[in-house]
Design an enzyme around this catalytic site. Structure first.
Site, PDB file in Angstrom:
ATOM      1  N   TYR A  14       0.848  -1.204   0.000  1.00 15.92           N
ATOM      2  CA  TYR A  14       0.000   0.000   0.000  1.00 15.92           C
ATOM      3  C   TYR A  14       0.881   1.252   0.000  1.00 15.92           C
ATOM      4  O   TYR A  14       0.696   2.154  -0.827  1.00 15.92           O
ATOM      5  CB  TYR A  14      -0.921  -0.010   1.230  1.00 15.92           C
ATOM      6  CG  TYR A  14      -1.787   1.227   1.358  1.00 15.92           C
ATOM      7  CD1 TYR A  14      -2.892   1.429   0.538  1.00 15.92           C
ATOM      8  CD2 TYR A  14      -1.505   2.201   2.323  1.00 15.92           C
ATOM      9  CE1 TYR A  14      -3.691   2.566   0.662  1.00 15.92           C
ATOM     10  CE2 TYR A  14      -2.297   3.337   2.456  1.00 15.92           C
ATOM     11  CZ  TYR A  14      -3.392   3.506   1.610  1.00 15.92           C
ATOM     12  OH  TYR A  14      -4.168   4.645   1.739  1.00 15.92           O
ATOM     13  N   LYS A  50       1.319   4.141  -3.009  1.00 11.98           N
ATOM     14  CA  LYS A  50       1.046   5.567  -2.822  1.00 11.98           C
ATOM     15  C   LYS A  50       2.282   6.410  -3.159  1.00 11.98           C
ATOM     16  O   LYS A  50       2.164   7.553  -3.607  1.00 11.98           O
ATOM     17  CB  LYS A  50       0.565   5.820  -1.395  1.00 11.98           C
ATOM     18  CG  LYS A  50      -0.788   5.170  -1.100  1.00 11.98           C
ATOM     19  CD  LYS A  50      -1.875   5.671  -2.038  1.00 11.98           C
ATOM     20  CE  LYS A  50      -3.256   5.173  -1.709  1.00 11.98           C
ATOM     21  NZ  LYS A  50      -4.297   5.708  -2.581  1.00 11.98           N
TER      22      LYS A  50
HETATM   23  N1  LIG Z   1      -8.991   7.056   5.150  1.00  7.41           N
HETATM   24  C1  LIG Z   1      -7.716   7.291   5.318  1.00  7.41           C
HETATM   25  O1  LIG Z   1      -7.206   7.342   6.473  1.00  7.41           O
HETATM   26  C2  LIG Z   1      -6.838   7.547   4.116  1.00  7.41           C
HETATM   27  C3  LIG Z   1      -5.554   8.073   4.342  1.00  7.41           C
HETATM   28  C4  LIG Z   1      -4.732   8.308   3.260  1.00  7.41           C
HETATM   29  C5  LIG Z   1      -5.185   8.046   1.969  1.00  7.41           C
HETATM   30  N2  LIG Z   1      -6.425   7.534   1.783  1.00  7.41           N
HETATM   31  C6  LIG Z   1      -6.835   7.270   0.388  1.00  7.41           C
HETATM   32  O2  LIG Z   1      -8.029   7.944   0.106  1.00  7.41           O
HETATM   33  C7  LIG Z   1      -8.693   7.298  -0.979  1.00  7.41           C
HETATM   34  C8  LIG Z   1     -10.164   7.170  -0.646  1.00  7.41           C
HETATM   35  O3  LIG Z   1     -10.291   6.300   0.477  1.00  7.41           O
HETATM   36  P1  LIG Z   1     -11.321   6.560   1.665  1.00  7.41           P
HETATM   37  O4  LIG Z   1     -10.560   6.659   2.908  1.00  7.41           O
HETATM   38  O5  LIG Z   1     -12.277   7.635   1.287  1.00  7.41           O
HETATM   39  O6  LIG Z   1     -12.015   5.128   1.715  1.00  7.41           O
HETATM   40  P2  LIG Z   1     -13.487   4.628   1.449  1.00  7.41           P
HETATM   41  O7  LIG Z   1     -14.480   5.487   2.139  1.00  7.41           O
HETATM   42  O8  LIG Z   1     -13.456   3.174   1.723  1.00  7.41           O
HETATM   43  O9  LIG Z   1     -13.656   4.882  -0.117  1.00  7.41           O
HETATM   44  C9  LIG Z   1     -13.045   4.085  -1.084  1.00  7.41           C
HETATM   45  C10 LIG Z   1     -13.773   4.354  -2.394  1.00  7.41           C
HETATM   46  O10 LIG Z   1     -13.167   3.573  -3.419  1.00  7.41           O
HETATM   47  C11 LIG Z   1     -14.165   2.805  -4.057  1.00  7.41           C
HETATM   48  N3  LIG Z   1     -13.625   1.527  -4.476  1.00  7.41           N
HETATM   49  C12 LIG Z   1     -12.984   0.601  -3.735  1.00  7.41           C
HETATM   50  N4  LIG Z   1     -12.700  -0.486  -4.470  1.00  7.41           N
HETATM   51  C13 LIG Z   1     -13.197  -0.239  -5.711  1.00  7.41           C
HETATM   52  C14 LIG Z   1     -13.236  -0.977  -6.913  1.00  7.41           C
HETATM   53  N5  LIG Z   1     -12.730  -2.219  -6.997  1.00  7.41           N
HETATM   54  N6  LIG Z   1     -13.819  -0.420  -7.997  1.00  7.41           N
HETATM   55  C15 LIG Z   1     -14.381   0.812  -7.917  1.00  7.41           C
HETATM   56  N7  LIG Z   1     -14.358   1.567  -6.817  1.00  7.41           N
HETATM   57  C16 LIG Z   1     -13.784   1.042  -5.729  1.00  7.41           C
HETATM   58  C17 LIG Z   1     -15.262   2.612  -2.995  1.00  7.41           C
HETATM   59  O11 LIG Z   1     -16.521   2.451  -3.587  1.00  7.41           O
HETATM   60  P3  LIG Z   1     -17.312   1.059  -3.786  1.00  7.41           P
HETATM   61  O12 LIG Z   1     -17.057   0.231  -2.569  1.00  7.41           O
HETATM   62  O13 LIG Z   1     -18.721   1.493  -3.962  1.00  7.41           O
HETATM   63  O14 LIG Z   1     -16.745   0.472  -5.017  1.00  7.41           O
HETATM   64  C18 LIG Z   1     -15.228   3.966  -2.300  1.00  7.41           C
HETATM   65  O15 LIG Z   1     -16.011   4.892  -2.994  1.00  7.41           O
HETATM   66  C19 LIG Z   1      -7.977   5.966  -1.190  1.00  7.41           C
HETATM   67  O16 LIG Z   1      -7.144   6.065  -2.311  1.00  7.41           O
HETATM   68  C20 LIG Z   1      -7.142   5.817   0.077  1.00  7.41           C
HETATM   69  O17 LIG Z   1      -5.980   5.063  -0.142  1.00  7.41           O
HETATM   70  C21 LIG Z   1      -7.277   7.285   2.822  1.00  7.41           C
END
Ligand SMILES: NC(=O)c1ccc[n+]([C@@H]2O[C@H](COP(=O)([O-])OP(=O)(O)OC[C@H]3O[C@@H](n4cnc5c(N)ncnc54)[C@H](OP(=O)(O)O)[C@@H]3O)[C@@H](O)[C@H]2O)c1
Length: 271
Positions: free
Chosen positions: A157, A161
């Site tokens: 992961y 990134k």
């Molecule tokens: N939360 C944190 O602490 C954090 C920190 C740093 C970076 N990030 C990054 O932020 C980004 C968004 O994550 P989040 O935290 O907002 O998580 P989240 O709420 O779980 O959202 C993830 C999104 O990606 C979609 N997704 C996942 N697998 C998919 C697939 N196979 N095909 C199409 N869509 C898919 C999900 O939608 P569906 O399930 O409907 O497909 C959901 O809309 C990610 O790139 C993550 O690495 C998050």
């Protein structure tokens, strides 16, 4: 018409729009008067997002229910948006594997690369060409603070990134002469379903929790101004601090902290 809408409207694609940071990006863009192409798998969540945004703002939402793991998913997004004038692409969807790399399956690790690396690369490749033709626009990648160093128990992961940070920095310079702004946002620990599913007691980690709305606002604000942005003072300080010490130190420290804060030691992959 506001400056943001002139440059990045009338349509923006947001992957991972059905929840968390992607949903927050969509809401902020709608407030700015930009129509959204919302991409994710969960049709019900996409439908809710569409009605919630269209009820509140004078914009349209087009939904694309698509598993980004499918081969050529980015090509499909390109085809399904050929009828709209896209000015901004937000490659935000991502997944997280955690646990010992040596004990996960290659299927799970390759799936992560498809979602976090190949997908955003292919999407930005397709739209760099399209945006070049219109002479203006933007591409925003959602990376992570974990991308600034190797992170034990999140090895693939954090590496995925890091790829986005490097790709985005290079594209920022390459595409600037064509009127295209590229920014990479690297959030820290953010209150979303992804973070909730991580088997870590974040209270034991010296990092603040952020809200997705803040992350989205900071990312959109940085477009056209910065190649990379890290929301929050503490997260910024951690990233800047990395530059002053040997590369392996933050990795060792994170290994210790995550080892201490892990809720259990099951090898759980694929949230
Ligand atoms: N939360 C944190 O602490 C954090 C920190 C740093 C970076 N990030 C990054 O932020 C980004 C968004 O994550 P989040 O935290 O907002 O998580 P989240 O709420 O779980 O959202 C993830 C999104 O990606 C979609 N997704 C996942 N697998 C998919 C697939 N196979 N095909 C199409 N869509 C898919 C999900 O939608 P569906 O399930 O409907 O497909 C959901 O809309 C990610 O790139 C993550 O690495 C998050």
């Amino acid at each position: 018409m506001n400056e943001f809408k002139t440059k990045y409207g009338p349509w923006a694609i947001v992957t991972g729009a059905s929840s968390g940071i992607g949903k927050a990006f969509s809401e902020h863009l709608a407030k700015k008067g930009i129509n959204i192409v919302a991409v994710a798998r969960n049709k019900e969540n996409l439908r809710k997002l569409q009605s919630c945004i269209e009820d509140q703002y004078a914009v349209k939402v087009k939904t694309i229910a698509l598993d980004l793991y499918e081969p050529n998913a980015a090509v499909k997004i390109g085809e399904l948006t050929s009828d709209v004038d896209v000015g901004l692409v937000i490659a935000n969807a991502g997944i997280q594997n955690h646990g010992l790399f040596s004990e996960s399956t290659d299927v799970d690790e390759l799936k992560l690369l498809a979602l976090n690396v190949s997908g955003p690369m292919q999407l930005s490749h397709i739209f760099a060409k399209r945006l070049k033709l219109r002479g203006k626009g933007g591409i925003l990648f959602t990376s992570s603070g974990f991308g600034y160093q190797g992170v034990p128990y999140f090895a693939n992961y954090s590496a995925s990134k890091a790829y986005l940070i490097t790709l985005g920095e290079a594209l920022n310079v390459e595409l600037k002469p064509y009127g295209i702004d590229v920014t990479v946002i690297s959030p820290g620990y953010t209150n979303t379903p992804m973070a909730e599913g991580t088997p870590i007691d974040f209270n034991k980690m010296p990092i603040p929790q952020q809200q997705p709305e803040l992350v989205a606002r900071v990312g959109l604000h940085a477009l056209g101004k910065k190649a990379t942005v890290v929301p929050g003072l503490i997260n910024k300080a951690l990233v800047w601090g990395n530059r002053l010490i040997p590369r392996i130190w933050p990795t060792k420290l994170l290994g210790l902290l995550i080892g201490y804060a892990r809720i259990d030691d099951r090898v759980d992959v694929n949230l």
